[in-house]
Design a protein around this motif. Sequence first.
Motif, mmCIF file in Angstrom:
data_model
loop_
_atom_site.group_PDB
_atom_site.id
_atom_site.type_symbol
_atom_site.label_atom_id
_atom_site.label_comp_id
_atom_site.label_asym_id
_atom_site.label_seq_id
_atom_site.Cartn_x
_atom_site.Cartn_y
_atom_site.Cartn_z
ATOM 1 N N GLY A 178 2.633 1.801 -3.275
ATOM 2 C CA GLY A 178 1.582 2.228 -4.375
ATOM 3 C C GLY A 178 1.167 3.601 -4.318
ATOM 4 N N SER A 179 1.533 4.168 -3.146
ATOM 5 C CA SER A 179 1.094 5.778 -2.662
ATOM 6 C C SER A 179 2.278 6.562 -2.775
ATOM 7 C CB SER A 179 0.187 5.859 -1.653
ATOM 8 O OG SER A 179 0.680 4.937 -0.624
ATOM 9 N N GLU A 180 3.069 6.127 -1.964
ATOM 10 C CA GLU A 180 4.332 7.127 -1.940
ATOM 11 C C GLU A 180 5.544 6.584 -3.024
ATOM 12 O OE1 GLU A 180 4.741 9.820 0.420
ATOM 13 O OE2 GLU A 180 2.906 9.413 0.394
ATOM 14 N N GLY A 181 5.399 5.358 -3.375
ATOM 15 C CA GLY A 181 6.527 5.055 -4.547
ATOM 16 C C GLY A 181 7.541 4.512 -4.102
ATOM 17 N N LEU A 221 0.786 -1.188 0.123
ATOM 18 C CA LEU A 221 0.071 0.015 0.009
ATOM 19 C C LEU A 221 0.912 1.197 -0.086
ATOM 20 C CD1 LEU A 221 -2.636 1.425 0.495
ATOM 21 C CD2 LEU A 221 -2.488 1.094 2.780
ATOM 22 N N PHE A 222 1.945 1.261 0.835
ATOM 23 C CA PHE A 222 2.618 2.342 0.779
ATOM 24 C C PHE A 222 3.514 2.425 -0.588
ATOM 25 C CE2 PHE A 222 6.878 4.401 1.840
ATOM 26 C CZ PHE A 222 6.574 5.475 2.676
ATOM 27 N N ILE A 272 5.706 1.134 9.113
ATOM 28 C CA ILE A 272 4.391 1.663 8.288
ATOM 29 C C ILE A 272 3.159 1.020 8.581
ATOM 30 C CG2 ILE A 272 3.587 1.472 5.824
ATOM 31 C CD1 ILE A 272 6.225 1.389 4.720
ATOM 32 N N HIS A 273 3.130 -0.260 8.849
ATOM 33 C CA HIS A 273 1.837 -0.879 9.337
ATOM 34 C C HIS A 273 1.411 -0.168 10.806
ATOM 35 C CE1 HIS A 273 -1.069 -4.170 9.546
ATOM 36 N NE2 HIS A 273 -0.685 -4.405 10.739
ATOM 37 N N GLY A 274 2.413 -0.164 11.802
ATOM 38 C CA GLY A 274 2.287 0.405 13.030
ATOM 39 C C GLY A 274 1.546 1.710 12.683
ATOM 40 N N THR A 275 1.991 2.443 11.932
ATOM 41 C CA THR A 275 1.596 3.882 11.255
ATOM 42 C C THR A 275 0.192 3.953 11.060
ATOM 43 O OG1 THR A 275 3.605 4.705 10.913
ATOM 44 C CG2 THR A 275 1.569 5.849 9.888
ATOM 45 N N LEU A 276 -0.188 3.043 10.121
ATOM 46 C CA LEU A 276 -1.511 2.506 9.534
ATOM 47 C C LEU A 276 -2.546 2.160 10.720
ATOM 48 C CD1 LEU A 276 -0.917 0.937 6.259
ATOM 49 C CD2 LEU A 276 -1.008 3.349 6.814
ATOM 50 N N GLN A 277 -1.969 1.467 11.642
ATOM 51 C CA GLN A 277 -2.807 1.003 12.865
ATOM 52 C C GLN A 277 -3.104 2.236 13.851
ATOM 53 O OE1 GLN A 277 -3.900 -2.176 12.695
ATOM 54 N NE2 GLN A 277 -2.430 -1.826 10.964
#
Length: 500
Positions: free
Chosen positions: A420-423, A417-418, A434-439
């Motif tokens: 695909g959005s941030e490149g 997901l990251f 990243i997963h922790g951030t999304l949580q």
Amino acid sequence: MSGCGLRARAFAALSHKGGISTPPKLSALNPLTLYARGVQQVRTRAGSRTKFLLEESELPRHWYNIRSDMPTALQPVLHPGTGQPVGPDDLAPLFPMELIGQEVSEEAEIAIPEEVLEIYSLWRPTPLYRAWRLEAAIGTRSRIFYKYEGVSPPGSHKPNTAVPQAFYNKKEGRTRLATETGAGQWGSALSFACKLIGLECKVYMVRVSYEQKPARRSMIKAWGAEIVPSPSEQTQSGRAILSEHPDSPGSLGIAISEAVEDAAGRDDTAYSLGSVLNHVLLHQTVIGQEAFAQMELAGAFPDVVIGCVGGGSNFAGLAFPFVREKIAGREIDVLACEPAACPTLTRGLFAYDFGDTGKLTPLVPMHTLGHDFVPAPIHAGGLRYHGVAPLISQLVRDGLIRAEAYTQNDVFASAVLFAGSEGILPAPEAAHAIHGTLQVAKAADEAGEERTILFNLSGHGHFDMAAYDNYFAGKLEDVALDEDEMERALRAIEGLPTPA
Ligand SMILES: Cc1ncc(COP(=O)(O)O)c(C=O)c1O
């Protein structure tokens, strides 16, 4: 450092950029001045910027030592034979005196040598990004920022300490370093640093990663180091493991034993560790100091700071300058993210334990799963370590840091997901952050709240594509550490001294 030292430096960085608020007058309207004027106008609009960059001249000049601010003092590292605190003489066969001094220092700041700053300037200061596209992709009300350490030549935060370690060793007359590496990031970083500084380097690479990541092997060789899979036949510790477990996938604990044995057996060789130790975490604080100034440039301050934790160095590097603010009374949620297959902070014990499997190191007070624990061969090889830095362990005990553990399919879904959005394609280790951030963002959205989240993107994943292949093929196993195996592994620390 004074109470507001870090903030003062962040402000100093800002005022140094006086051009931002009061642009100098531009004379003629030729294309170059038009471009320059445009640049200055854009820089004034912090609210819409994507990257927050510092000048080379704004590199931090000191490392920040959190020991000077910790509410509870660290417990001593003990000699396993005597049970007494180890002294400089015990460590001298393995480390140069300057690093031993940093290991025990309680000074708030330690000056970064000019020679180290010169090499840092090849990639530092690193960028801080506002993750606009990720925010849009998940539809969050929170603001997400990340510090990107993957711009270093080896591709991670690891050279922040590899360079000073190589520098001090060379200065004190060592000609060769021995080390372990998990995923290969640390081995790459040390071989890079040794090449630039002029030392030989020997890398013991955890076997499962050696097989999963052939390109990392080549990178290490390209910088002139010698590399062997661990456990190897080249040391007593390696041979002992192989005689019992010929198919051992290896672990960081085993590879550390091999590297320590190598260094202890040769006068010309010192041992170099890529995480866990106080001086390693100290060197990484350039990350958080820069981020502190860059957040000021963005006109923001994080109320959540997040990093992945193997031994703890990238997490500490970003978080410690902010933990200092928390100790001073500011409200900040500091979150350490680890794999469920190696849940050291979330399920391990705070105990005295060896840093390695072969019991060659001193006893360290830390969260541990037991020194002979061999984590499942998950793809975040750099997070497969049975212990965590004593500095982080103590701060977790004091309630200043909290931890969560995740399984690898969830982590890879967040990585994709990251990307695909941030490149940027993240390293599997960094994808835990990243997963922790999304949580955190999701929980805030569900509670109708808004957060400013800062996380450390500790490295890119360009050499981890086999892991991504396995994820896309549905071949990744979600391993959570089994209770029986944890009990078994923790039996290894029975009888060792207990921390206060
Ligand atoms: C990219 C990356 N991030 C994180 C880690 C974990 O190490 P530490 O916890 O010391 O930062 C590693 C270790 O190899 C790594 O390569």
